[in-house]
Scaffold this motif. Structure first.
Motif, short mmCIF file in Angstrom:
data_model
loop_
_atom_site.label_atom_id
_atom_site.label_comp_id
_atom_site.label_asym_id
_atom_site.label_seq_id
_atom_site.Cartn_x
_atom_site.Cartn_y
_atom_site.Cartn_z
N ASP A 369 42.78 -9.96 12.38
CA ASP A 369 43.58 -10.66 13.39
C ASP A 369 43.73 -9.80 14.65
OD1 ASP A 369 45.14 -8.74 12.30
OD2 ASP A 369 46.92 -10.01 11.99
N GLY A 370 42.65 -9.03 14.91
CA GLY A 370 42.64 -8.20 16.12
C GLY A 370 42.41 -9.05 17.37
N PRO A 371 42.07 -8.41 18.49
CA PRO A 371 41.86 -9.19 19.73
C PRO A 371 40.57 -10.02 19.72
CG PRO A 371 41.40 -6.85 20.11
CD PRO A 371 41.94 -6.95 18.72
N GLY A 372 39.63 -9.68 18.83
CA GLY A 372 38.36 -10.43 18.77
C GLY A 372 37.40 -10.02 19.87
N ILE A 373 36.26 -10.67 19.86
CA ILE A 373 35.20 -10.35 20.85
C ILE A 373 34.73 -11.67 21.48
CG2 ILE A 373 32.85 -9.42 21.13
CD1 ILE A 373 33.38 -7.69 18.66
N PRO A 374 34.55 -11.72 22.80
CA PRO A 374 34.03 -12.97 23.39
C PRO A 374 32.63 -13.29 22.83
CG PRO A 374 34.64 -11.38 25.09
CD PRO A 374 34.75 -10.68 23.80
N ALA A 375 32.33 -14.60 22.73
CA ALA A 375 31.06 -15.03 22.10
C ALA A 375 29.84 -14.44 22.82
CB ALA A 375 30.98 -16.55 22.10
N ASP A 376 29.93 -14.23 24.15
CA ASP A 376 28.75 -13.72 24.88
C ASP A 376 28.47 -12.25 24.58
OD1 ASP A 376 30.96 -12.76 26.14
OD2 ASP A 376 30.32 -13.24 28.19
N GLN A 377 29.38 -11.60 23.84
CA GLN A 377 29.17 -10.19 23.49
C GLN A 377 28.64 -10.03 22.05
OE1 GLN A 377 29.77 -7.40 25.56
NE2 GLN A 377 29.89 -8.99 27.12
N TYR A 378 28.56 -11.15 21.32
CA TYR A 378 28.16 -11.07 19.90
C TYR A 378 26.81 -10.37 19.70
CZ TYR A 378 31.93 -14.29 18.53
OH TYR A 378 33.15 -14.87 18.28
N GLU A 379 25.85 -10.67 20.61
CA GLU A 379 24.51 -10.08 20.45
C GLU A 379 24.53 -8.59 20.78
OE1 GLU A 379 21.38 -11.38 19.63
OE2 GLU A 379 22.46 -13.14 18.89
N ARG A 380 25.25 -8.26 21.86
CA ARG A 380 25.19 -6.90 22.41
C ARG A 380 25.86 -5.86 21.51
NH1 ARG A 380 25.99 -5.00 28.16
NH2 ARG A 380 24.80 -3.34 27.17
N ILE A 381 26.87 -6.28 20.76
CA ILE A 381 27.63 -5.26 20.02
C ILE A 381 26.81 -4.59 18.91
CG2 ILE A 381 29.94 -6.18 20.50
CD1 ILE A 381 29.86 -7.24 17.58
N PHE A 382 25.62 -5.17 18.63
CA PHE A 382 24.76 -4.53 17.62
C PHE A 382 23.85 -3.47 18.25
CE2 PHE A 382 25.73 -8.66 15.61
CZ PHE A 382 26.29 -8.18 14.44
N ASP A 383 23.84 -3.39 19.59
CA ASP A 383 23.00 -2.38 20.26
C ASP A 383 23.55 -0.98 19.96
OD1 ASP A 383 21.63 -4.45 21.28
OD2 ASP A 383 22.46 -4.31 23.32
N ARG A 384 22.63 -0.05 19.81
CA ARG A 384 23.06 1.33 19.53
C ARG A 384 23.83 1.90 20.71
NH1 ARG A 384 18.08 4.26 16.30
NH2 ARG A 384 18.07 2.79 14.60
N PHE A 385 24.88 2.57 20.43
CA PHE A 385 25.74 3.26 21.41
C PHE A 385 26.44 2.29 22.38
CE2 PHE A 385 22.53 6.41 20.17
CZ PHE A 385 23.35 7.35 19.59
N TYR A 386 26.44 1.00 22.04
CA TYR A 386 27.17 0.06 22.88
C TYR A 386 28.56 -0.13 22.29
CZ TYR A 386 28.74 -4.21 25.15
OH TYR A 386 29.48 -5.11 25.86
N ARG A 387 29.58 0.00 23.14
CA ARG A 387 30.95 -0.16 22.64
C ARG A 387 31.64 -1.20 23.50
NH1 ARG A 387 34.26 4.66 22.73
NH2 ARG A 387 35.54 3.56 21.20
N TYR A 388 32.17 -2.24 22.83
CA TYR A 388 32.85 -3.28 23.58
C TYR A 388 34.27 -2.84 23.89
CZ TYR A 388 35.44 -7.48 24.66
OH TYR A 388 36.27 -8.37 25.27
N GLN A 389 34.64 -2.95 25.16
CA GLN A 389 35.99 -2.58 25.57
C GLN A 389 36.70 -3.82 26.09
OE1 GLN A 389 37.36 0.61 25.22
NE2 GLN A 389 39.21 -0.56 25.67
#
Lengths: 441, 259
Positions: A369-389
């Motif tokens: 039940d955290g803040p979640g991630i916007p749908a357009d970031q779903y693909e990118r968060i699997f990239d190495r060294f990518y951190r969603y802020q």
């Protein structure tokens, strides 16, 4: 060129047809000439036979003569009187009374005549044959030799198709072997028997595989060794930092930042080490039957402290779910996902895990039940060294951006599917992973 | 009869095979899809069957010269398609291009419809004569086999060349075939008495006979006639010249756009 087999078939059959048909035409022409010569001889013989058979000087009366609609004869005396004729012959001379062959039109047809002088009885015999019938007879004889050639070409085309297929088999085998190779399979290609034309190709392919394998191994060894070697000084650094804080009792922001930086470095080294421990060849080689439900409960129990520290409610729902996989890799996957869920869920937050067997394998679901991630970031968060802020959050969470890349890596190795959606809570992320029951399928 | 059938069918098949293999080679060299060529061949055969079916009626048009005039129109149509093709590929267009495909398809449909109609009409003329049918069919099959084989060789010869050289070679052959088509159209107009029949300018039958295999190949390639009339020669040269002018002006307009 789409297919070597089709190209060879087309070009060989075209060559065969061209050579064979042109030869057939040449053969046809000379056969027709020979047949015409034979027919001419027959005409001469017929004239001579008529001359010897008919010696009387009777005048024209054809009532008793055998008749044919494509053959005629006339017998003339030297005074130009018609002595006798066949039914089909007219009363006038169809050729001039000169020895030899002659072509004339009569009764709607073209006739090939032979004029035969008979000096003994002082007569002229004219024998004629319809040209179209002669040509048809000649063609009938020659066609009998041509027709088998058509079937011959058809059979040759089938044989050529089959023989080319057989000849190209080693190439097909090589392509099949290469196509069926797994991404991590760098074993040399083996072809038996190996045609001399392909030995160089196979040799070069195998050399490439060997060099690729060597460089992969070097890369893995380097990363694993480097990570492993770095762990010791980092651990020492952490202990010395702890001791220094104890000695000087300093708990200023600088100390805390230094501690966080060293922790982050330690985490990064651990994750790199994990990434290389879950290399494809290791996963395939050490796969075993695992109860994912049981494994999940063990990982939760082991890491329970981190959830407890933040007063988070963690719940595991499901039943025993057997699957084929790599124990260490799956442990890492669960650890990373639970770690992420705990990191992003708020204090007193909720984390719900479902593990159920499905028709095709096992489904694992983790919701927070955290803040979640916007749908357009779903693909990118699997990239190495990518951190969603999260833009709306001031929360600075530790991490190196390798956790989900490792998850993705392990999922690929297990041929599983991962889907990210919104969680059932008001906000938060839901991760759904479908594992197949068996690995390598 | 077999030899006559071979010559007639070979002449028709070679003409159509030239057009088809030229465009097939062009699509291969320029890396375009070739599915539309197959469609054009099938449509050409259907159009040919229809043309052959109505040919007895068409022949009676214009006081008995309907067939000659229709054939002339078809030949001019193919020539215009070939000229359009040359203009398009010489000017600044990006392949694959719809217009280029359209002119290629139209040229193939027209060429195959005319040639196949001639063959169908010729063979159907012997329907009632079973005596001759066998040799007519055998001859037609031999003519078809030689014609198609020549087309396959021509295609592979062109695609064996480097793309730039192949495109140039295709252009040259398209010009030669275009001239040949217009020369044949002139022949039809002479037959129809729309153009005066004059004395032949030369007689080269003792060097290459029209009825020999090389003569047929040359006829399909450049409408070889051992006894051509002045009007045929003039039209032939004028058609070649027009196509060359089209190529040069196409290239000129391309260089202007580049500047």
């Amino acid at each position: 060129m789409k297919s070597i087999r089709l190209y060879l078939l087309l070009i060989l059959v075209a060559t065969l047809i061209l050579v064979m048909f042109v030869s057939l035409l040449k053969g046809y022409q000379s056969s027709i000439d020979t047949a015409q010569r034979l027919f001419d001889e027959r005409l001469v013989n017929t004239a001579e036979l008529i001359a010897s058979a008919h010696t009387g000087q009777t005048t024209a009366d054809s009532s008793q003569r055998p008749s044919s609609d494509y053959l005629f004869f006339q017998i003339w005396n030297t005074k130009g009187q018609l002595l006798t004729r066949s039914d089909t012959a007219p009363h006038i001379a169809l050729s001039r009374l000169e020895k030899g062959f002659d072509d004339v039109n009569f009764n709607g047809f073209r006739w090939h005549n032979y004029v035969h002088p008979d000096p003994q009885s002082q007569r002229w015999i004219i024998v004629g044959e319809r040209s179209d019938v002669r040509s048809s007879m000649a063609e009938d004889i020659v066609l009998a030799t041509i027709l088998p050639a058509f079937f011959g070409i058809l059979i040759a085309a089938i044989l050529i198709w089959w023989l080319i297929g057989t000849g190209l088999k080693p190439l097909k085998n090589l392509s099949k072997q290469l196509a069926s190779k797994q991404a991590d399979d760098l074993k040399p290609v083996e072809l038996a028997p190996l045609p001399s034309e392909m030995s160089q190709l196979v040799k070069i392919i195998n050399q490439l595989f060997w060099r690729l394998d060597q460089s992969f191994q070097r890369e893995q060894r380097f990363a694993a060794d480097a990570a492993h070697e770095l762990r010791t000084p980092i651990s020492a650094l952490q202990i010395h930092l702890h001791n220094l804080r104890q000695t000087y009792g300093d708990n200023s922001e600088d100390w805390q930042l230094m501690q966080a930086a060293v922790d982050r470095m330690g985490h990064l080294v651990n994750q790199i080490l994990m990434l290389y421990r879950t290399a494809p060849e290791q996963i395939a080689a050490k796969a075993e039957q695992i109860d994912l439900y049981k494994l999940t409960s063990e990982v939760i129990a082991r890491d329970y402290q981190q959830f407890e520290k933040r007063l988070q409610h963690i719940e595991l729902i499901g039943e025993s779910a057997m699957m084929h996989g790599h124990l260490f890799a799956l442990e890492t996957l669960l650890q990373n996902l639970l770690n992420n869920a705990s990191k992003y869920a708020p204090t007193n937050g909720h984390i719900v895990i479902h593990v159920h067997p499905t028709e095709k394998g096992v489904r694992l679901t983790i919701e927070d039940d955290g803040p979640g991630i916007p749908a357009d970031q779903y693909e990118r968060i699997f990239d190495r060294f990518y951190r969603y802020q999260n833009e709306n959050s001031d929360l600075q969470l530790p991490g190196c951006g390798l956790g989900l890349a490792i998850v993705q890596h392990i999922i690929e190795m297990h041929h599983a599917d991962i889907k990210l959606t919104k969680s059932a809570f008001e906000s938060g992320l839901k991760v759904v992973i479908d594992f197949p029951a068996a690995l390598n399928k | 009869m077999l030899l006559n059938s071979v010559i007639l069918v070979l002449r028709e098949v070679l003409e159509a095979a030239m057009v088809v293999s030229l465009f097939m080679a062009f699509t291969t060299v320029s890396q375009q899809s070739r599915g539309f060529l197959l469609k054009a061949i099938l449509l050409g055969l259907i159009a040919g069957a229809t043309y052959a079916y109505f040919l007895p009626e068409i022949s009676n048009w214009l006081e008995g010269i309907g067939q000659e005039i229709t054939n002339t129109i078809i030949h001019i149509g193919i020539y215009l398609c070939l000229t359009g093709f040359l203009w398009l590929i010489s000017s600044n267009i990006v392949l694959p291009n719809r217009l280029v495909k359209a002119v290629m398809m139209a040229a193939i449909i027209l060429a195959i419809s005319r040639e196949s109609a001639e063959i169908m009409l010729y063979i159907s003329g012997f329907r009632s004569d079973h005596f001759l049918m066998q040799s007519v069919l055998s001859g037609s099959l031999i003519g078809l086999g030689i014609g198609v084989s020549c087309g396959i060789f021509l295609y592979h010869l062109m695609i064996a060349l480097k793309p730039a050289a192949a495109t140039k070679f295709i252009c040259v052959l398209v010009v030669v075939v275009g001239g040949s088509l217009m020369s044949q159209a002139t022949q039809f107009l002479i037959q129809a008495d729309w153009l005066p029949s004059t004395e032949p300018v030369w007689d080269s039958s003792h060097i290459i006979s029209e009825h020999s295999l090389p003569g047929q190949l040359l006829y399909a390639l450049m409408a070889y006639e051992s006894t051509p009339t002045l009007s045929q020669i003039m039209v032939y040269l004028a058609s070649l010249l027009l196509m060359l002018v089209v190529i040069i002006s196409g290239r000129f307009s391309r260089s202007l756009q580049h500047d």
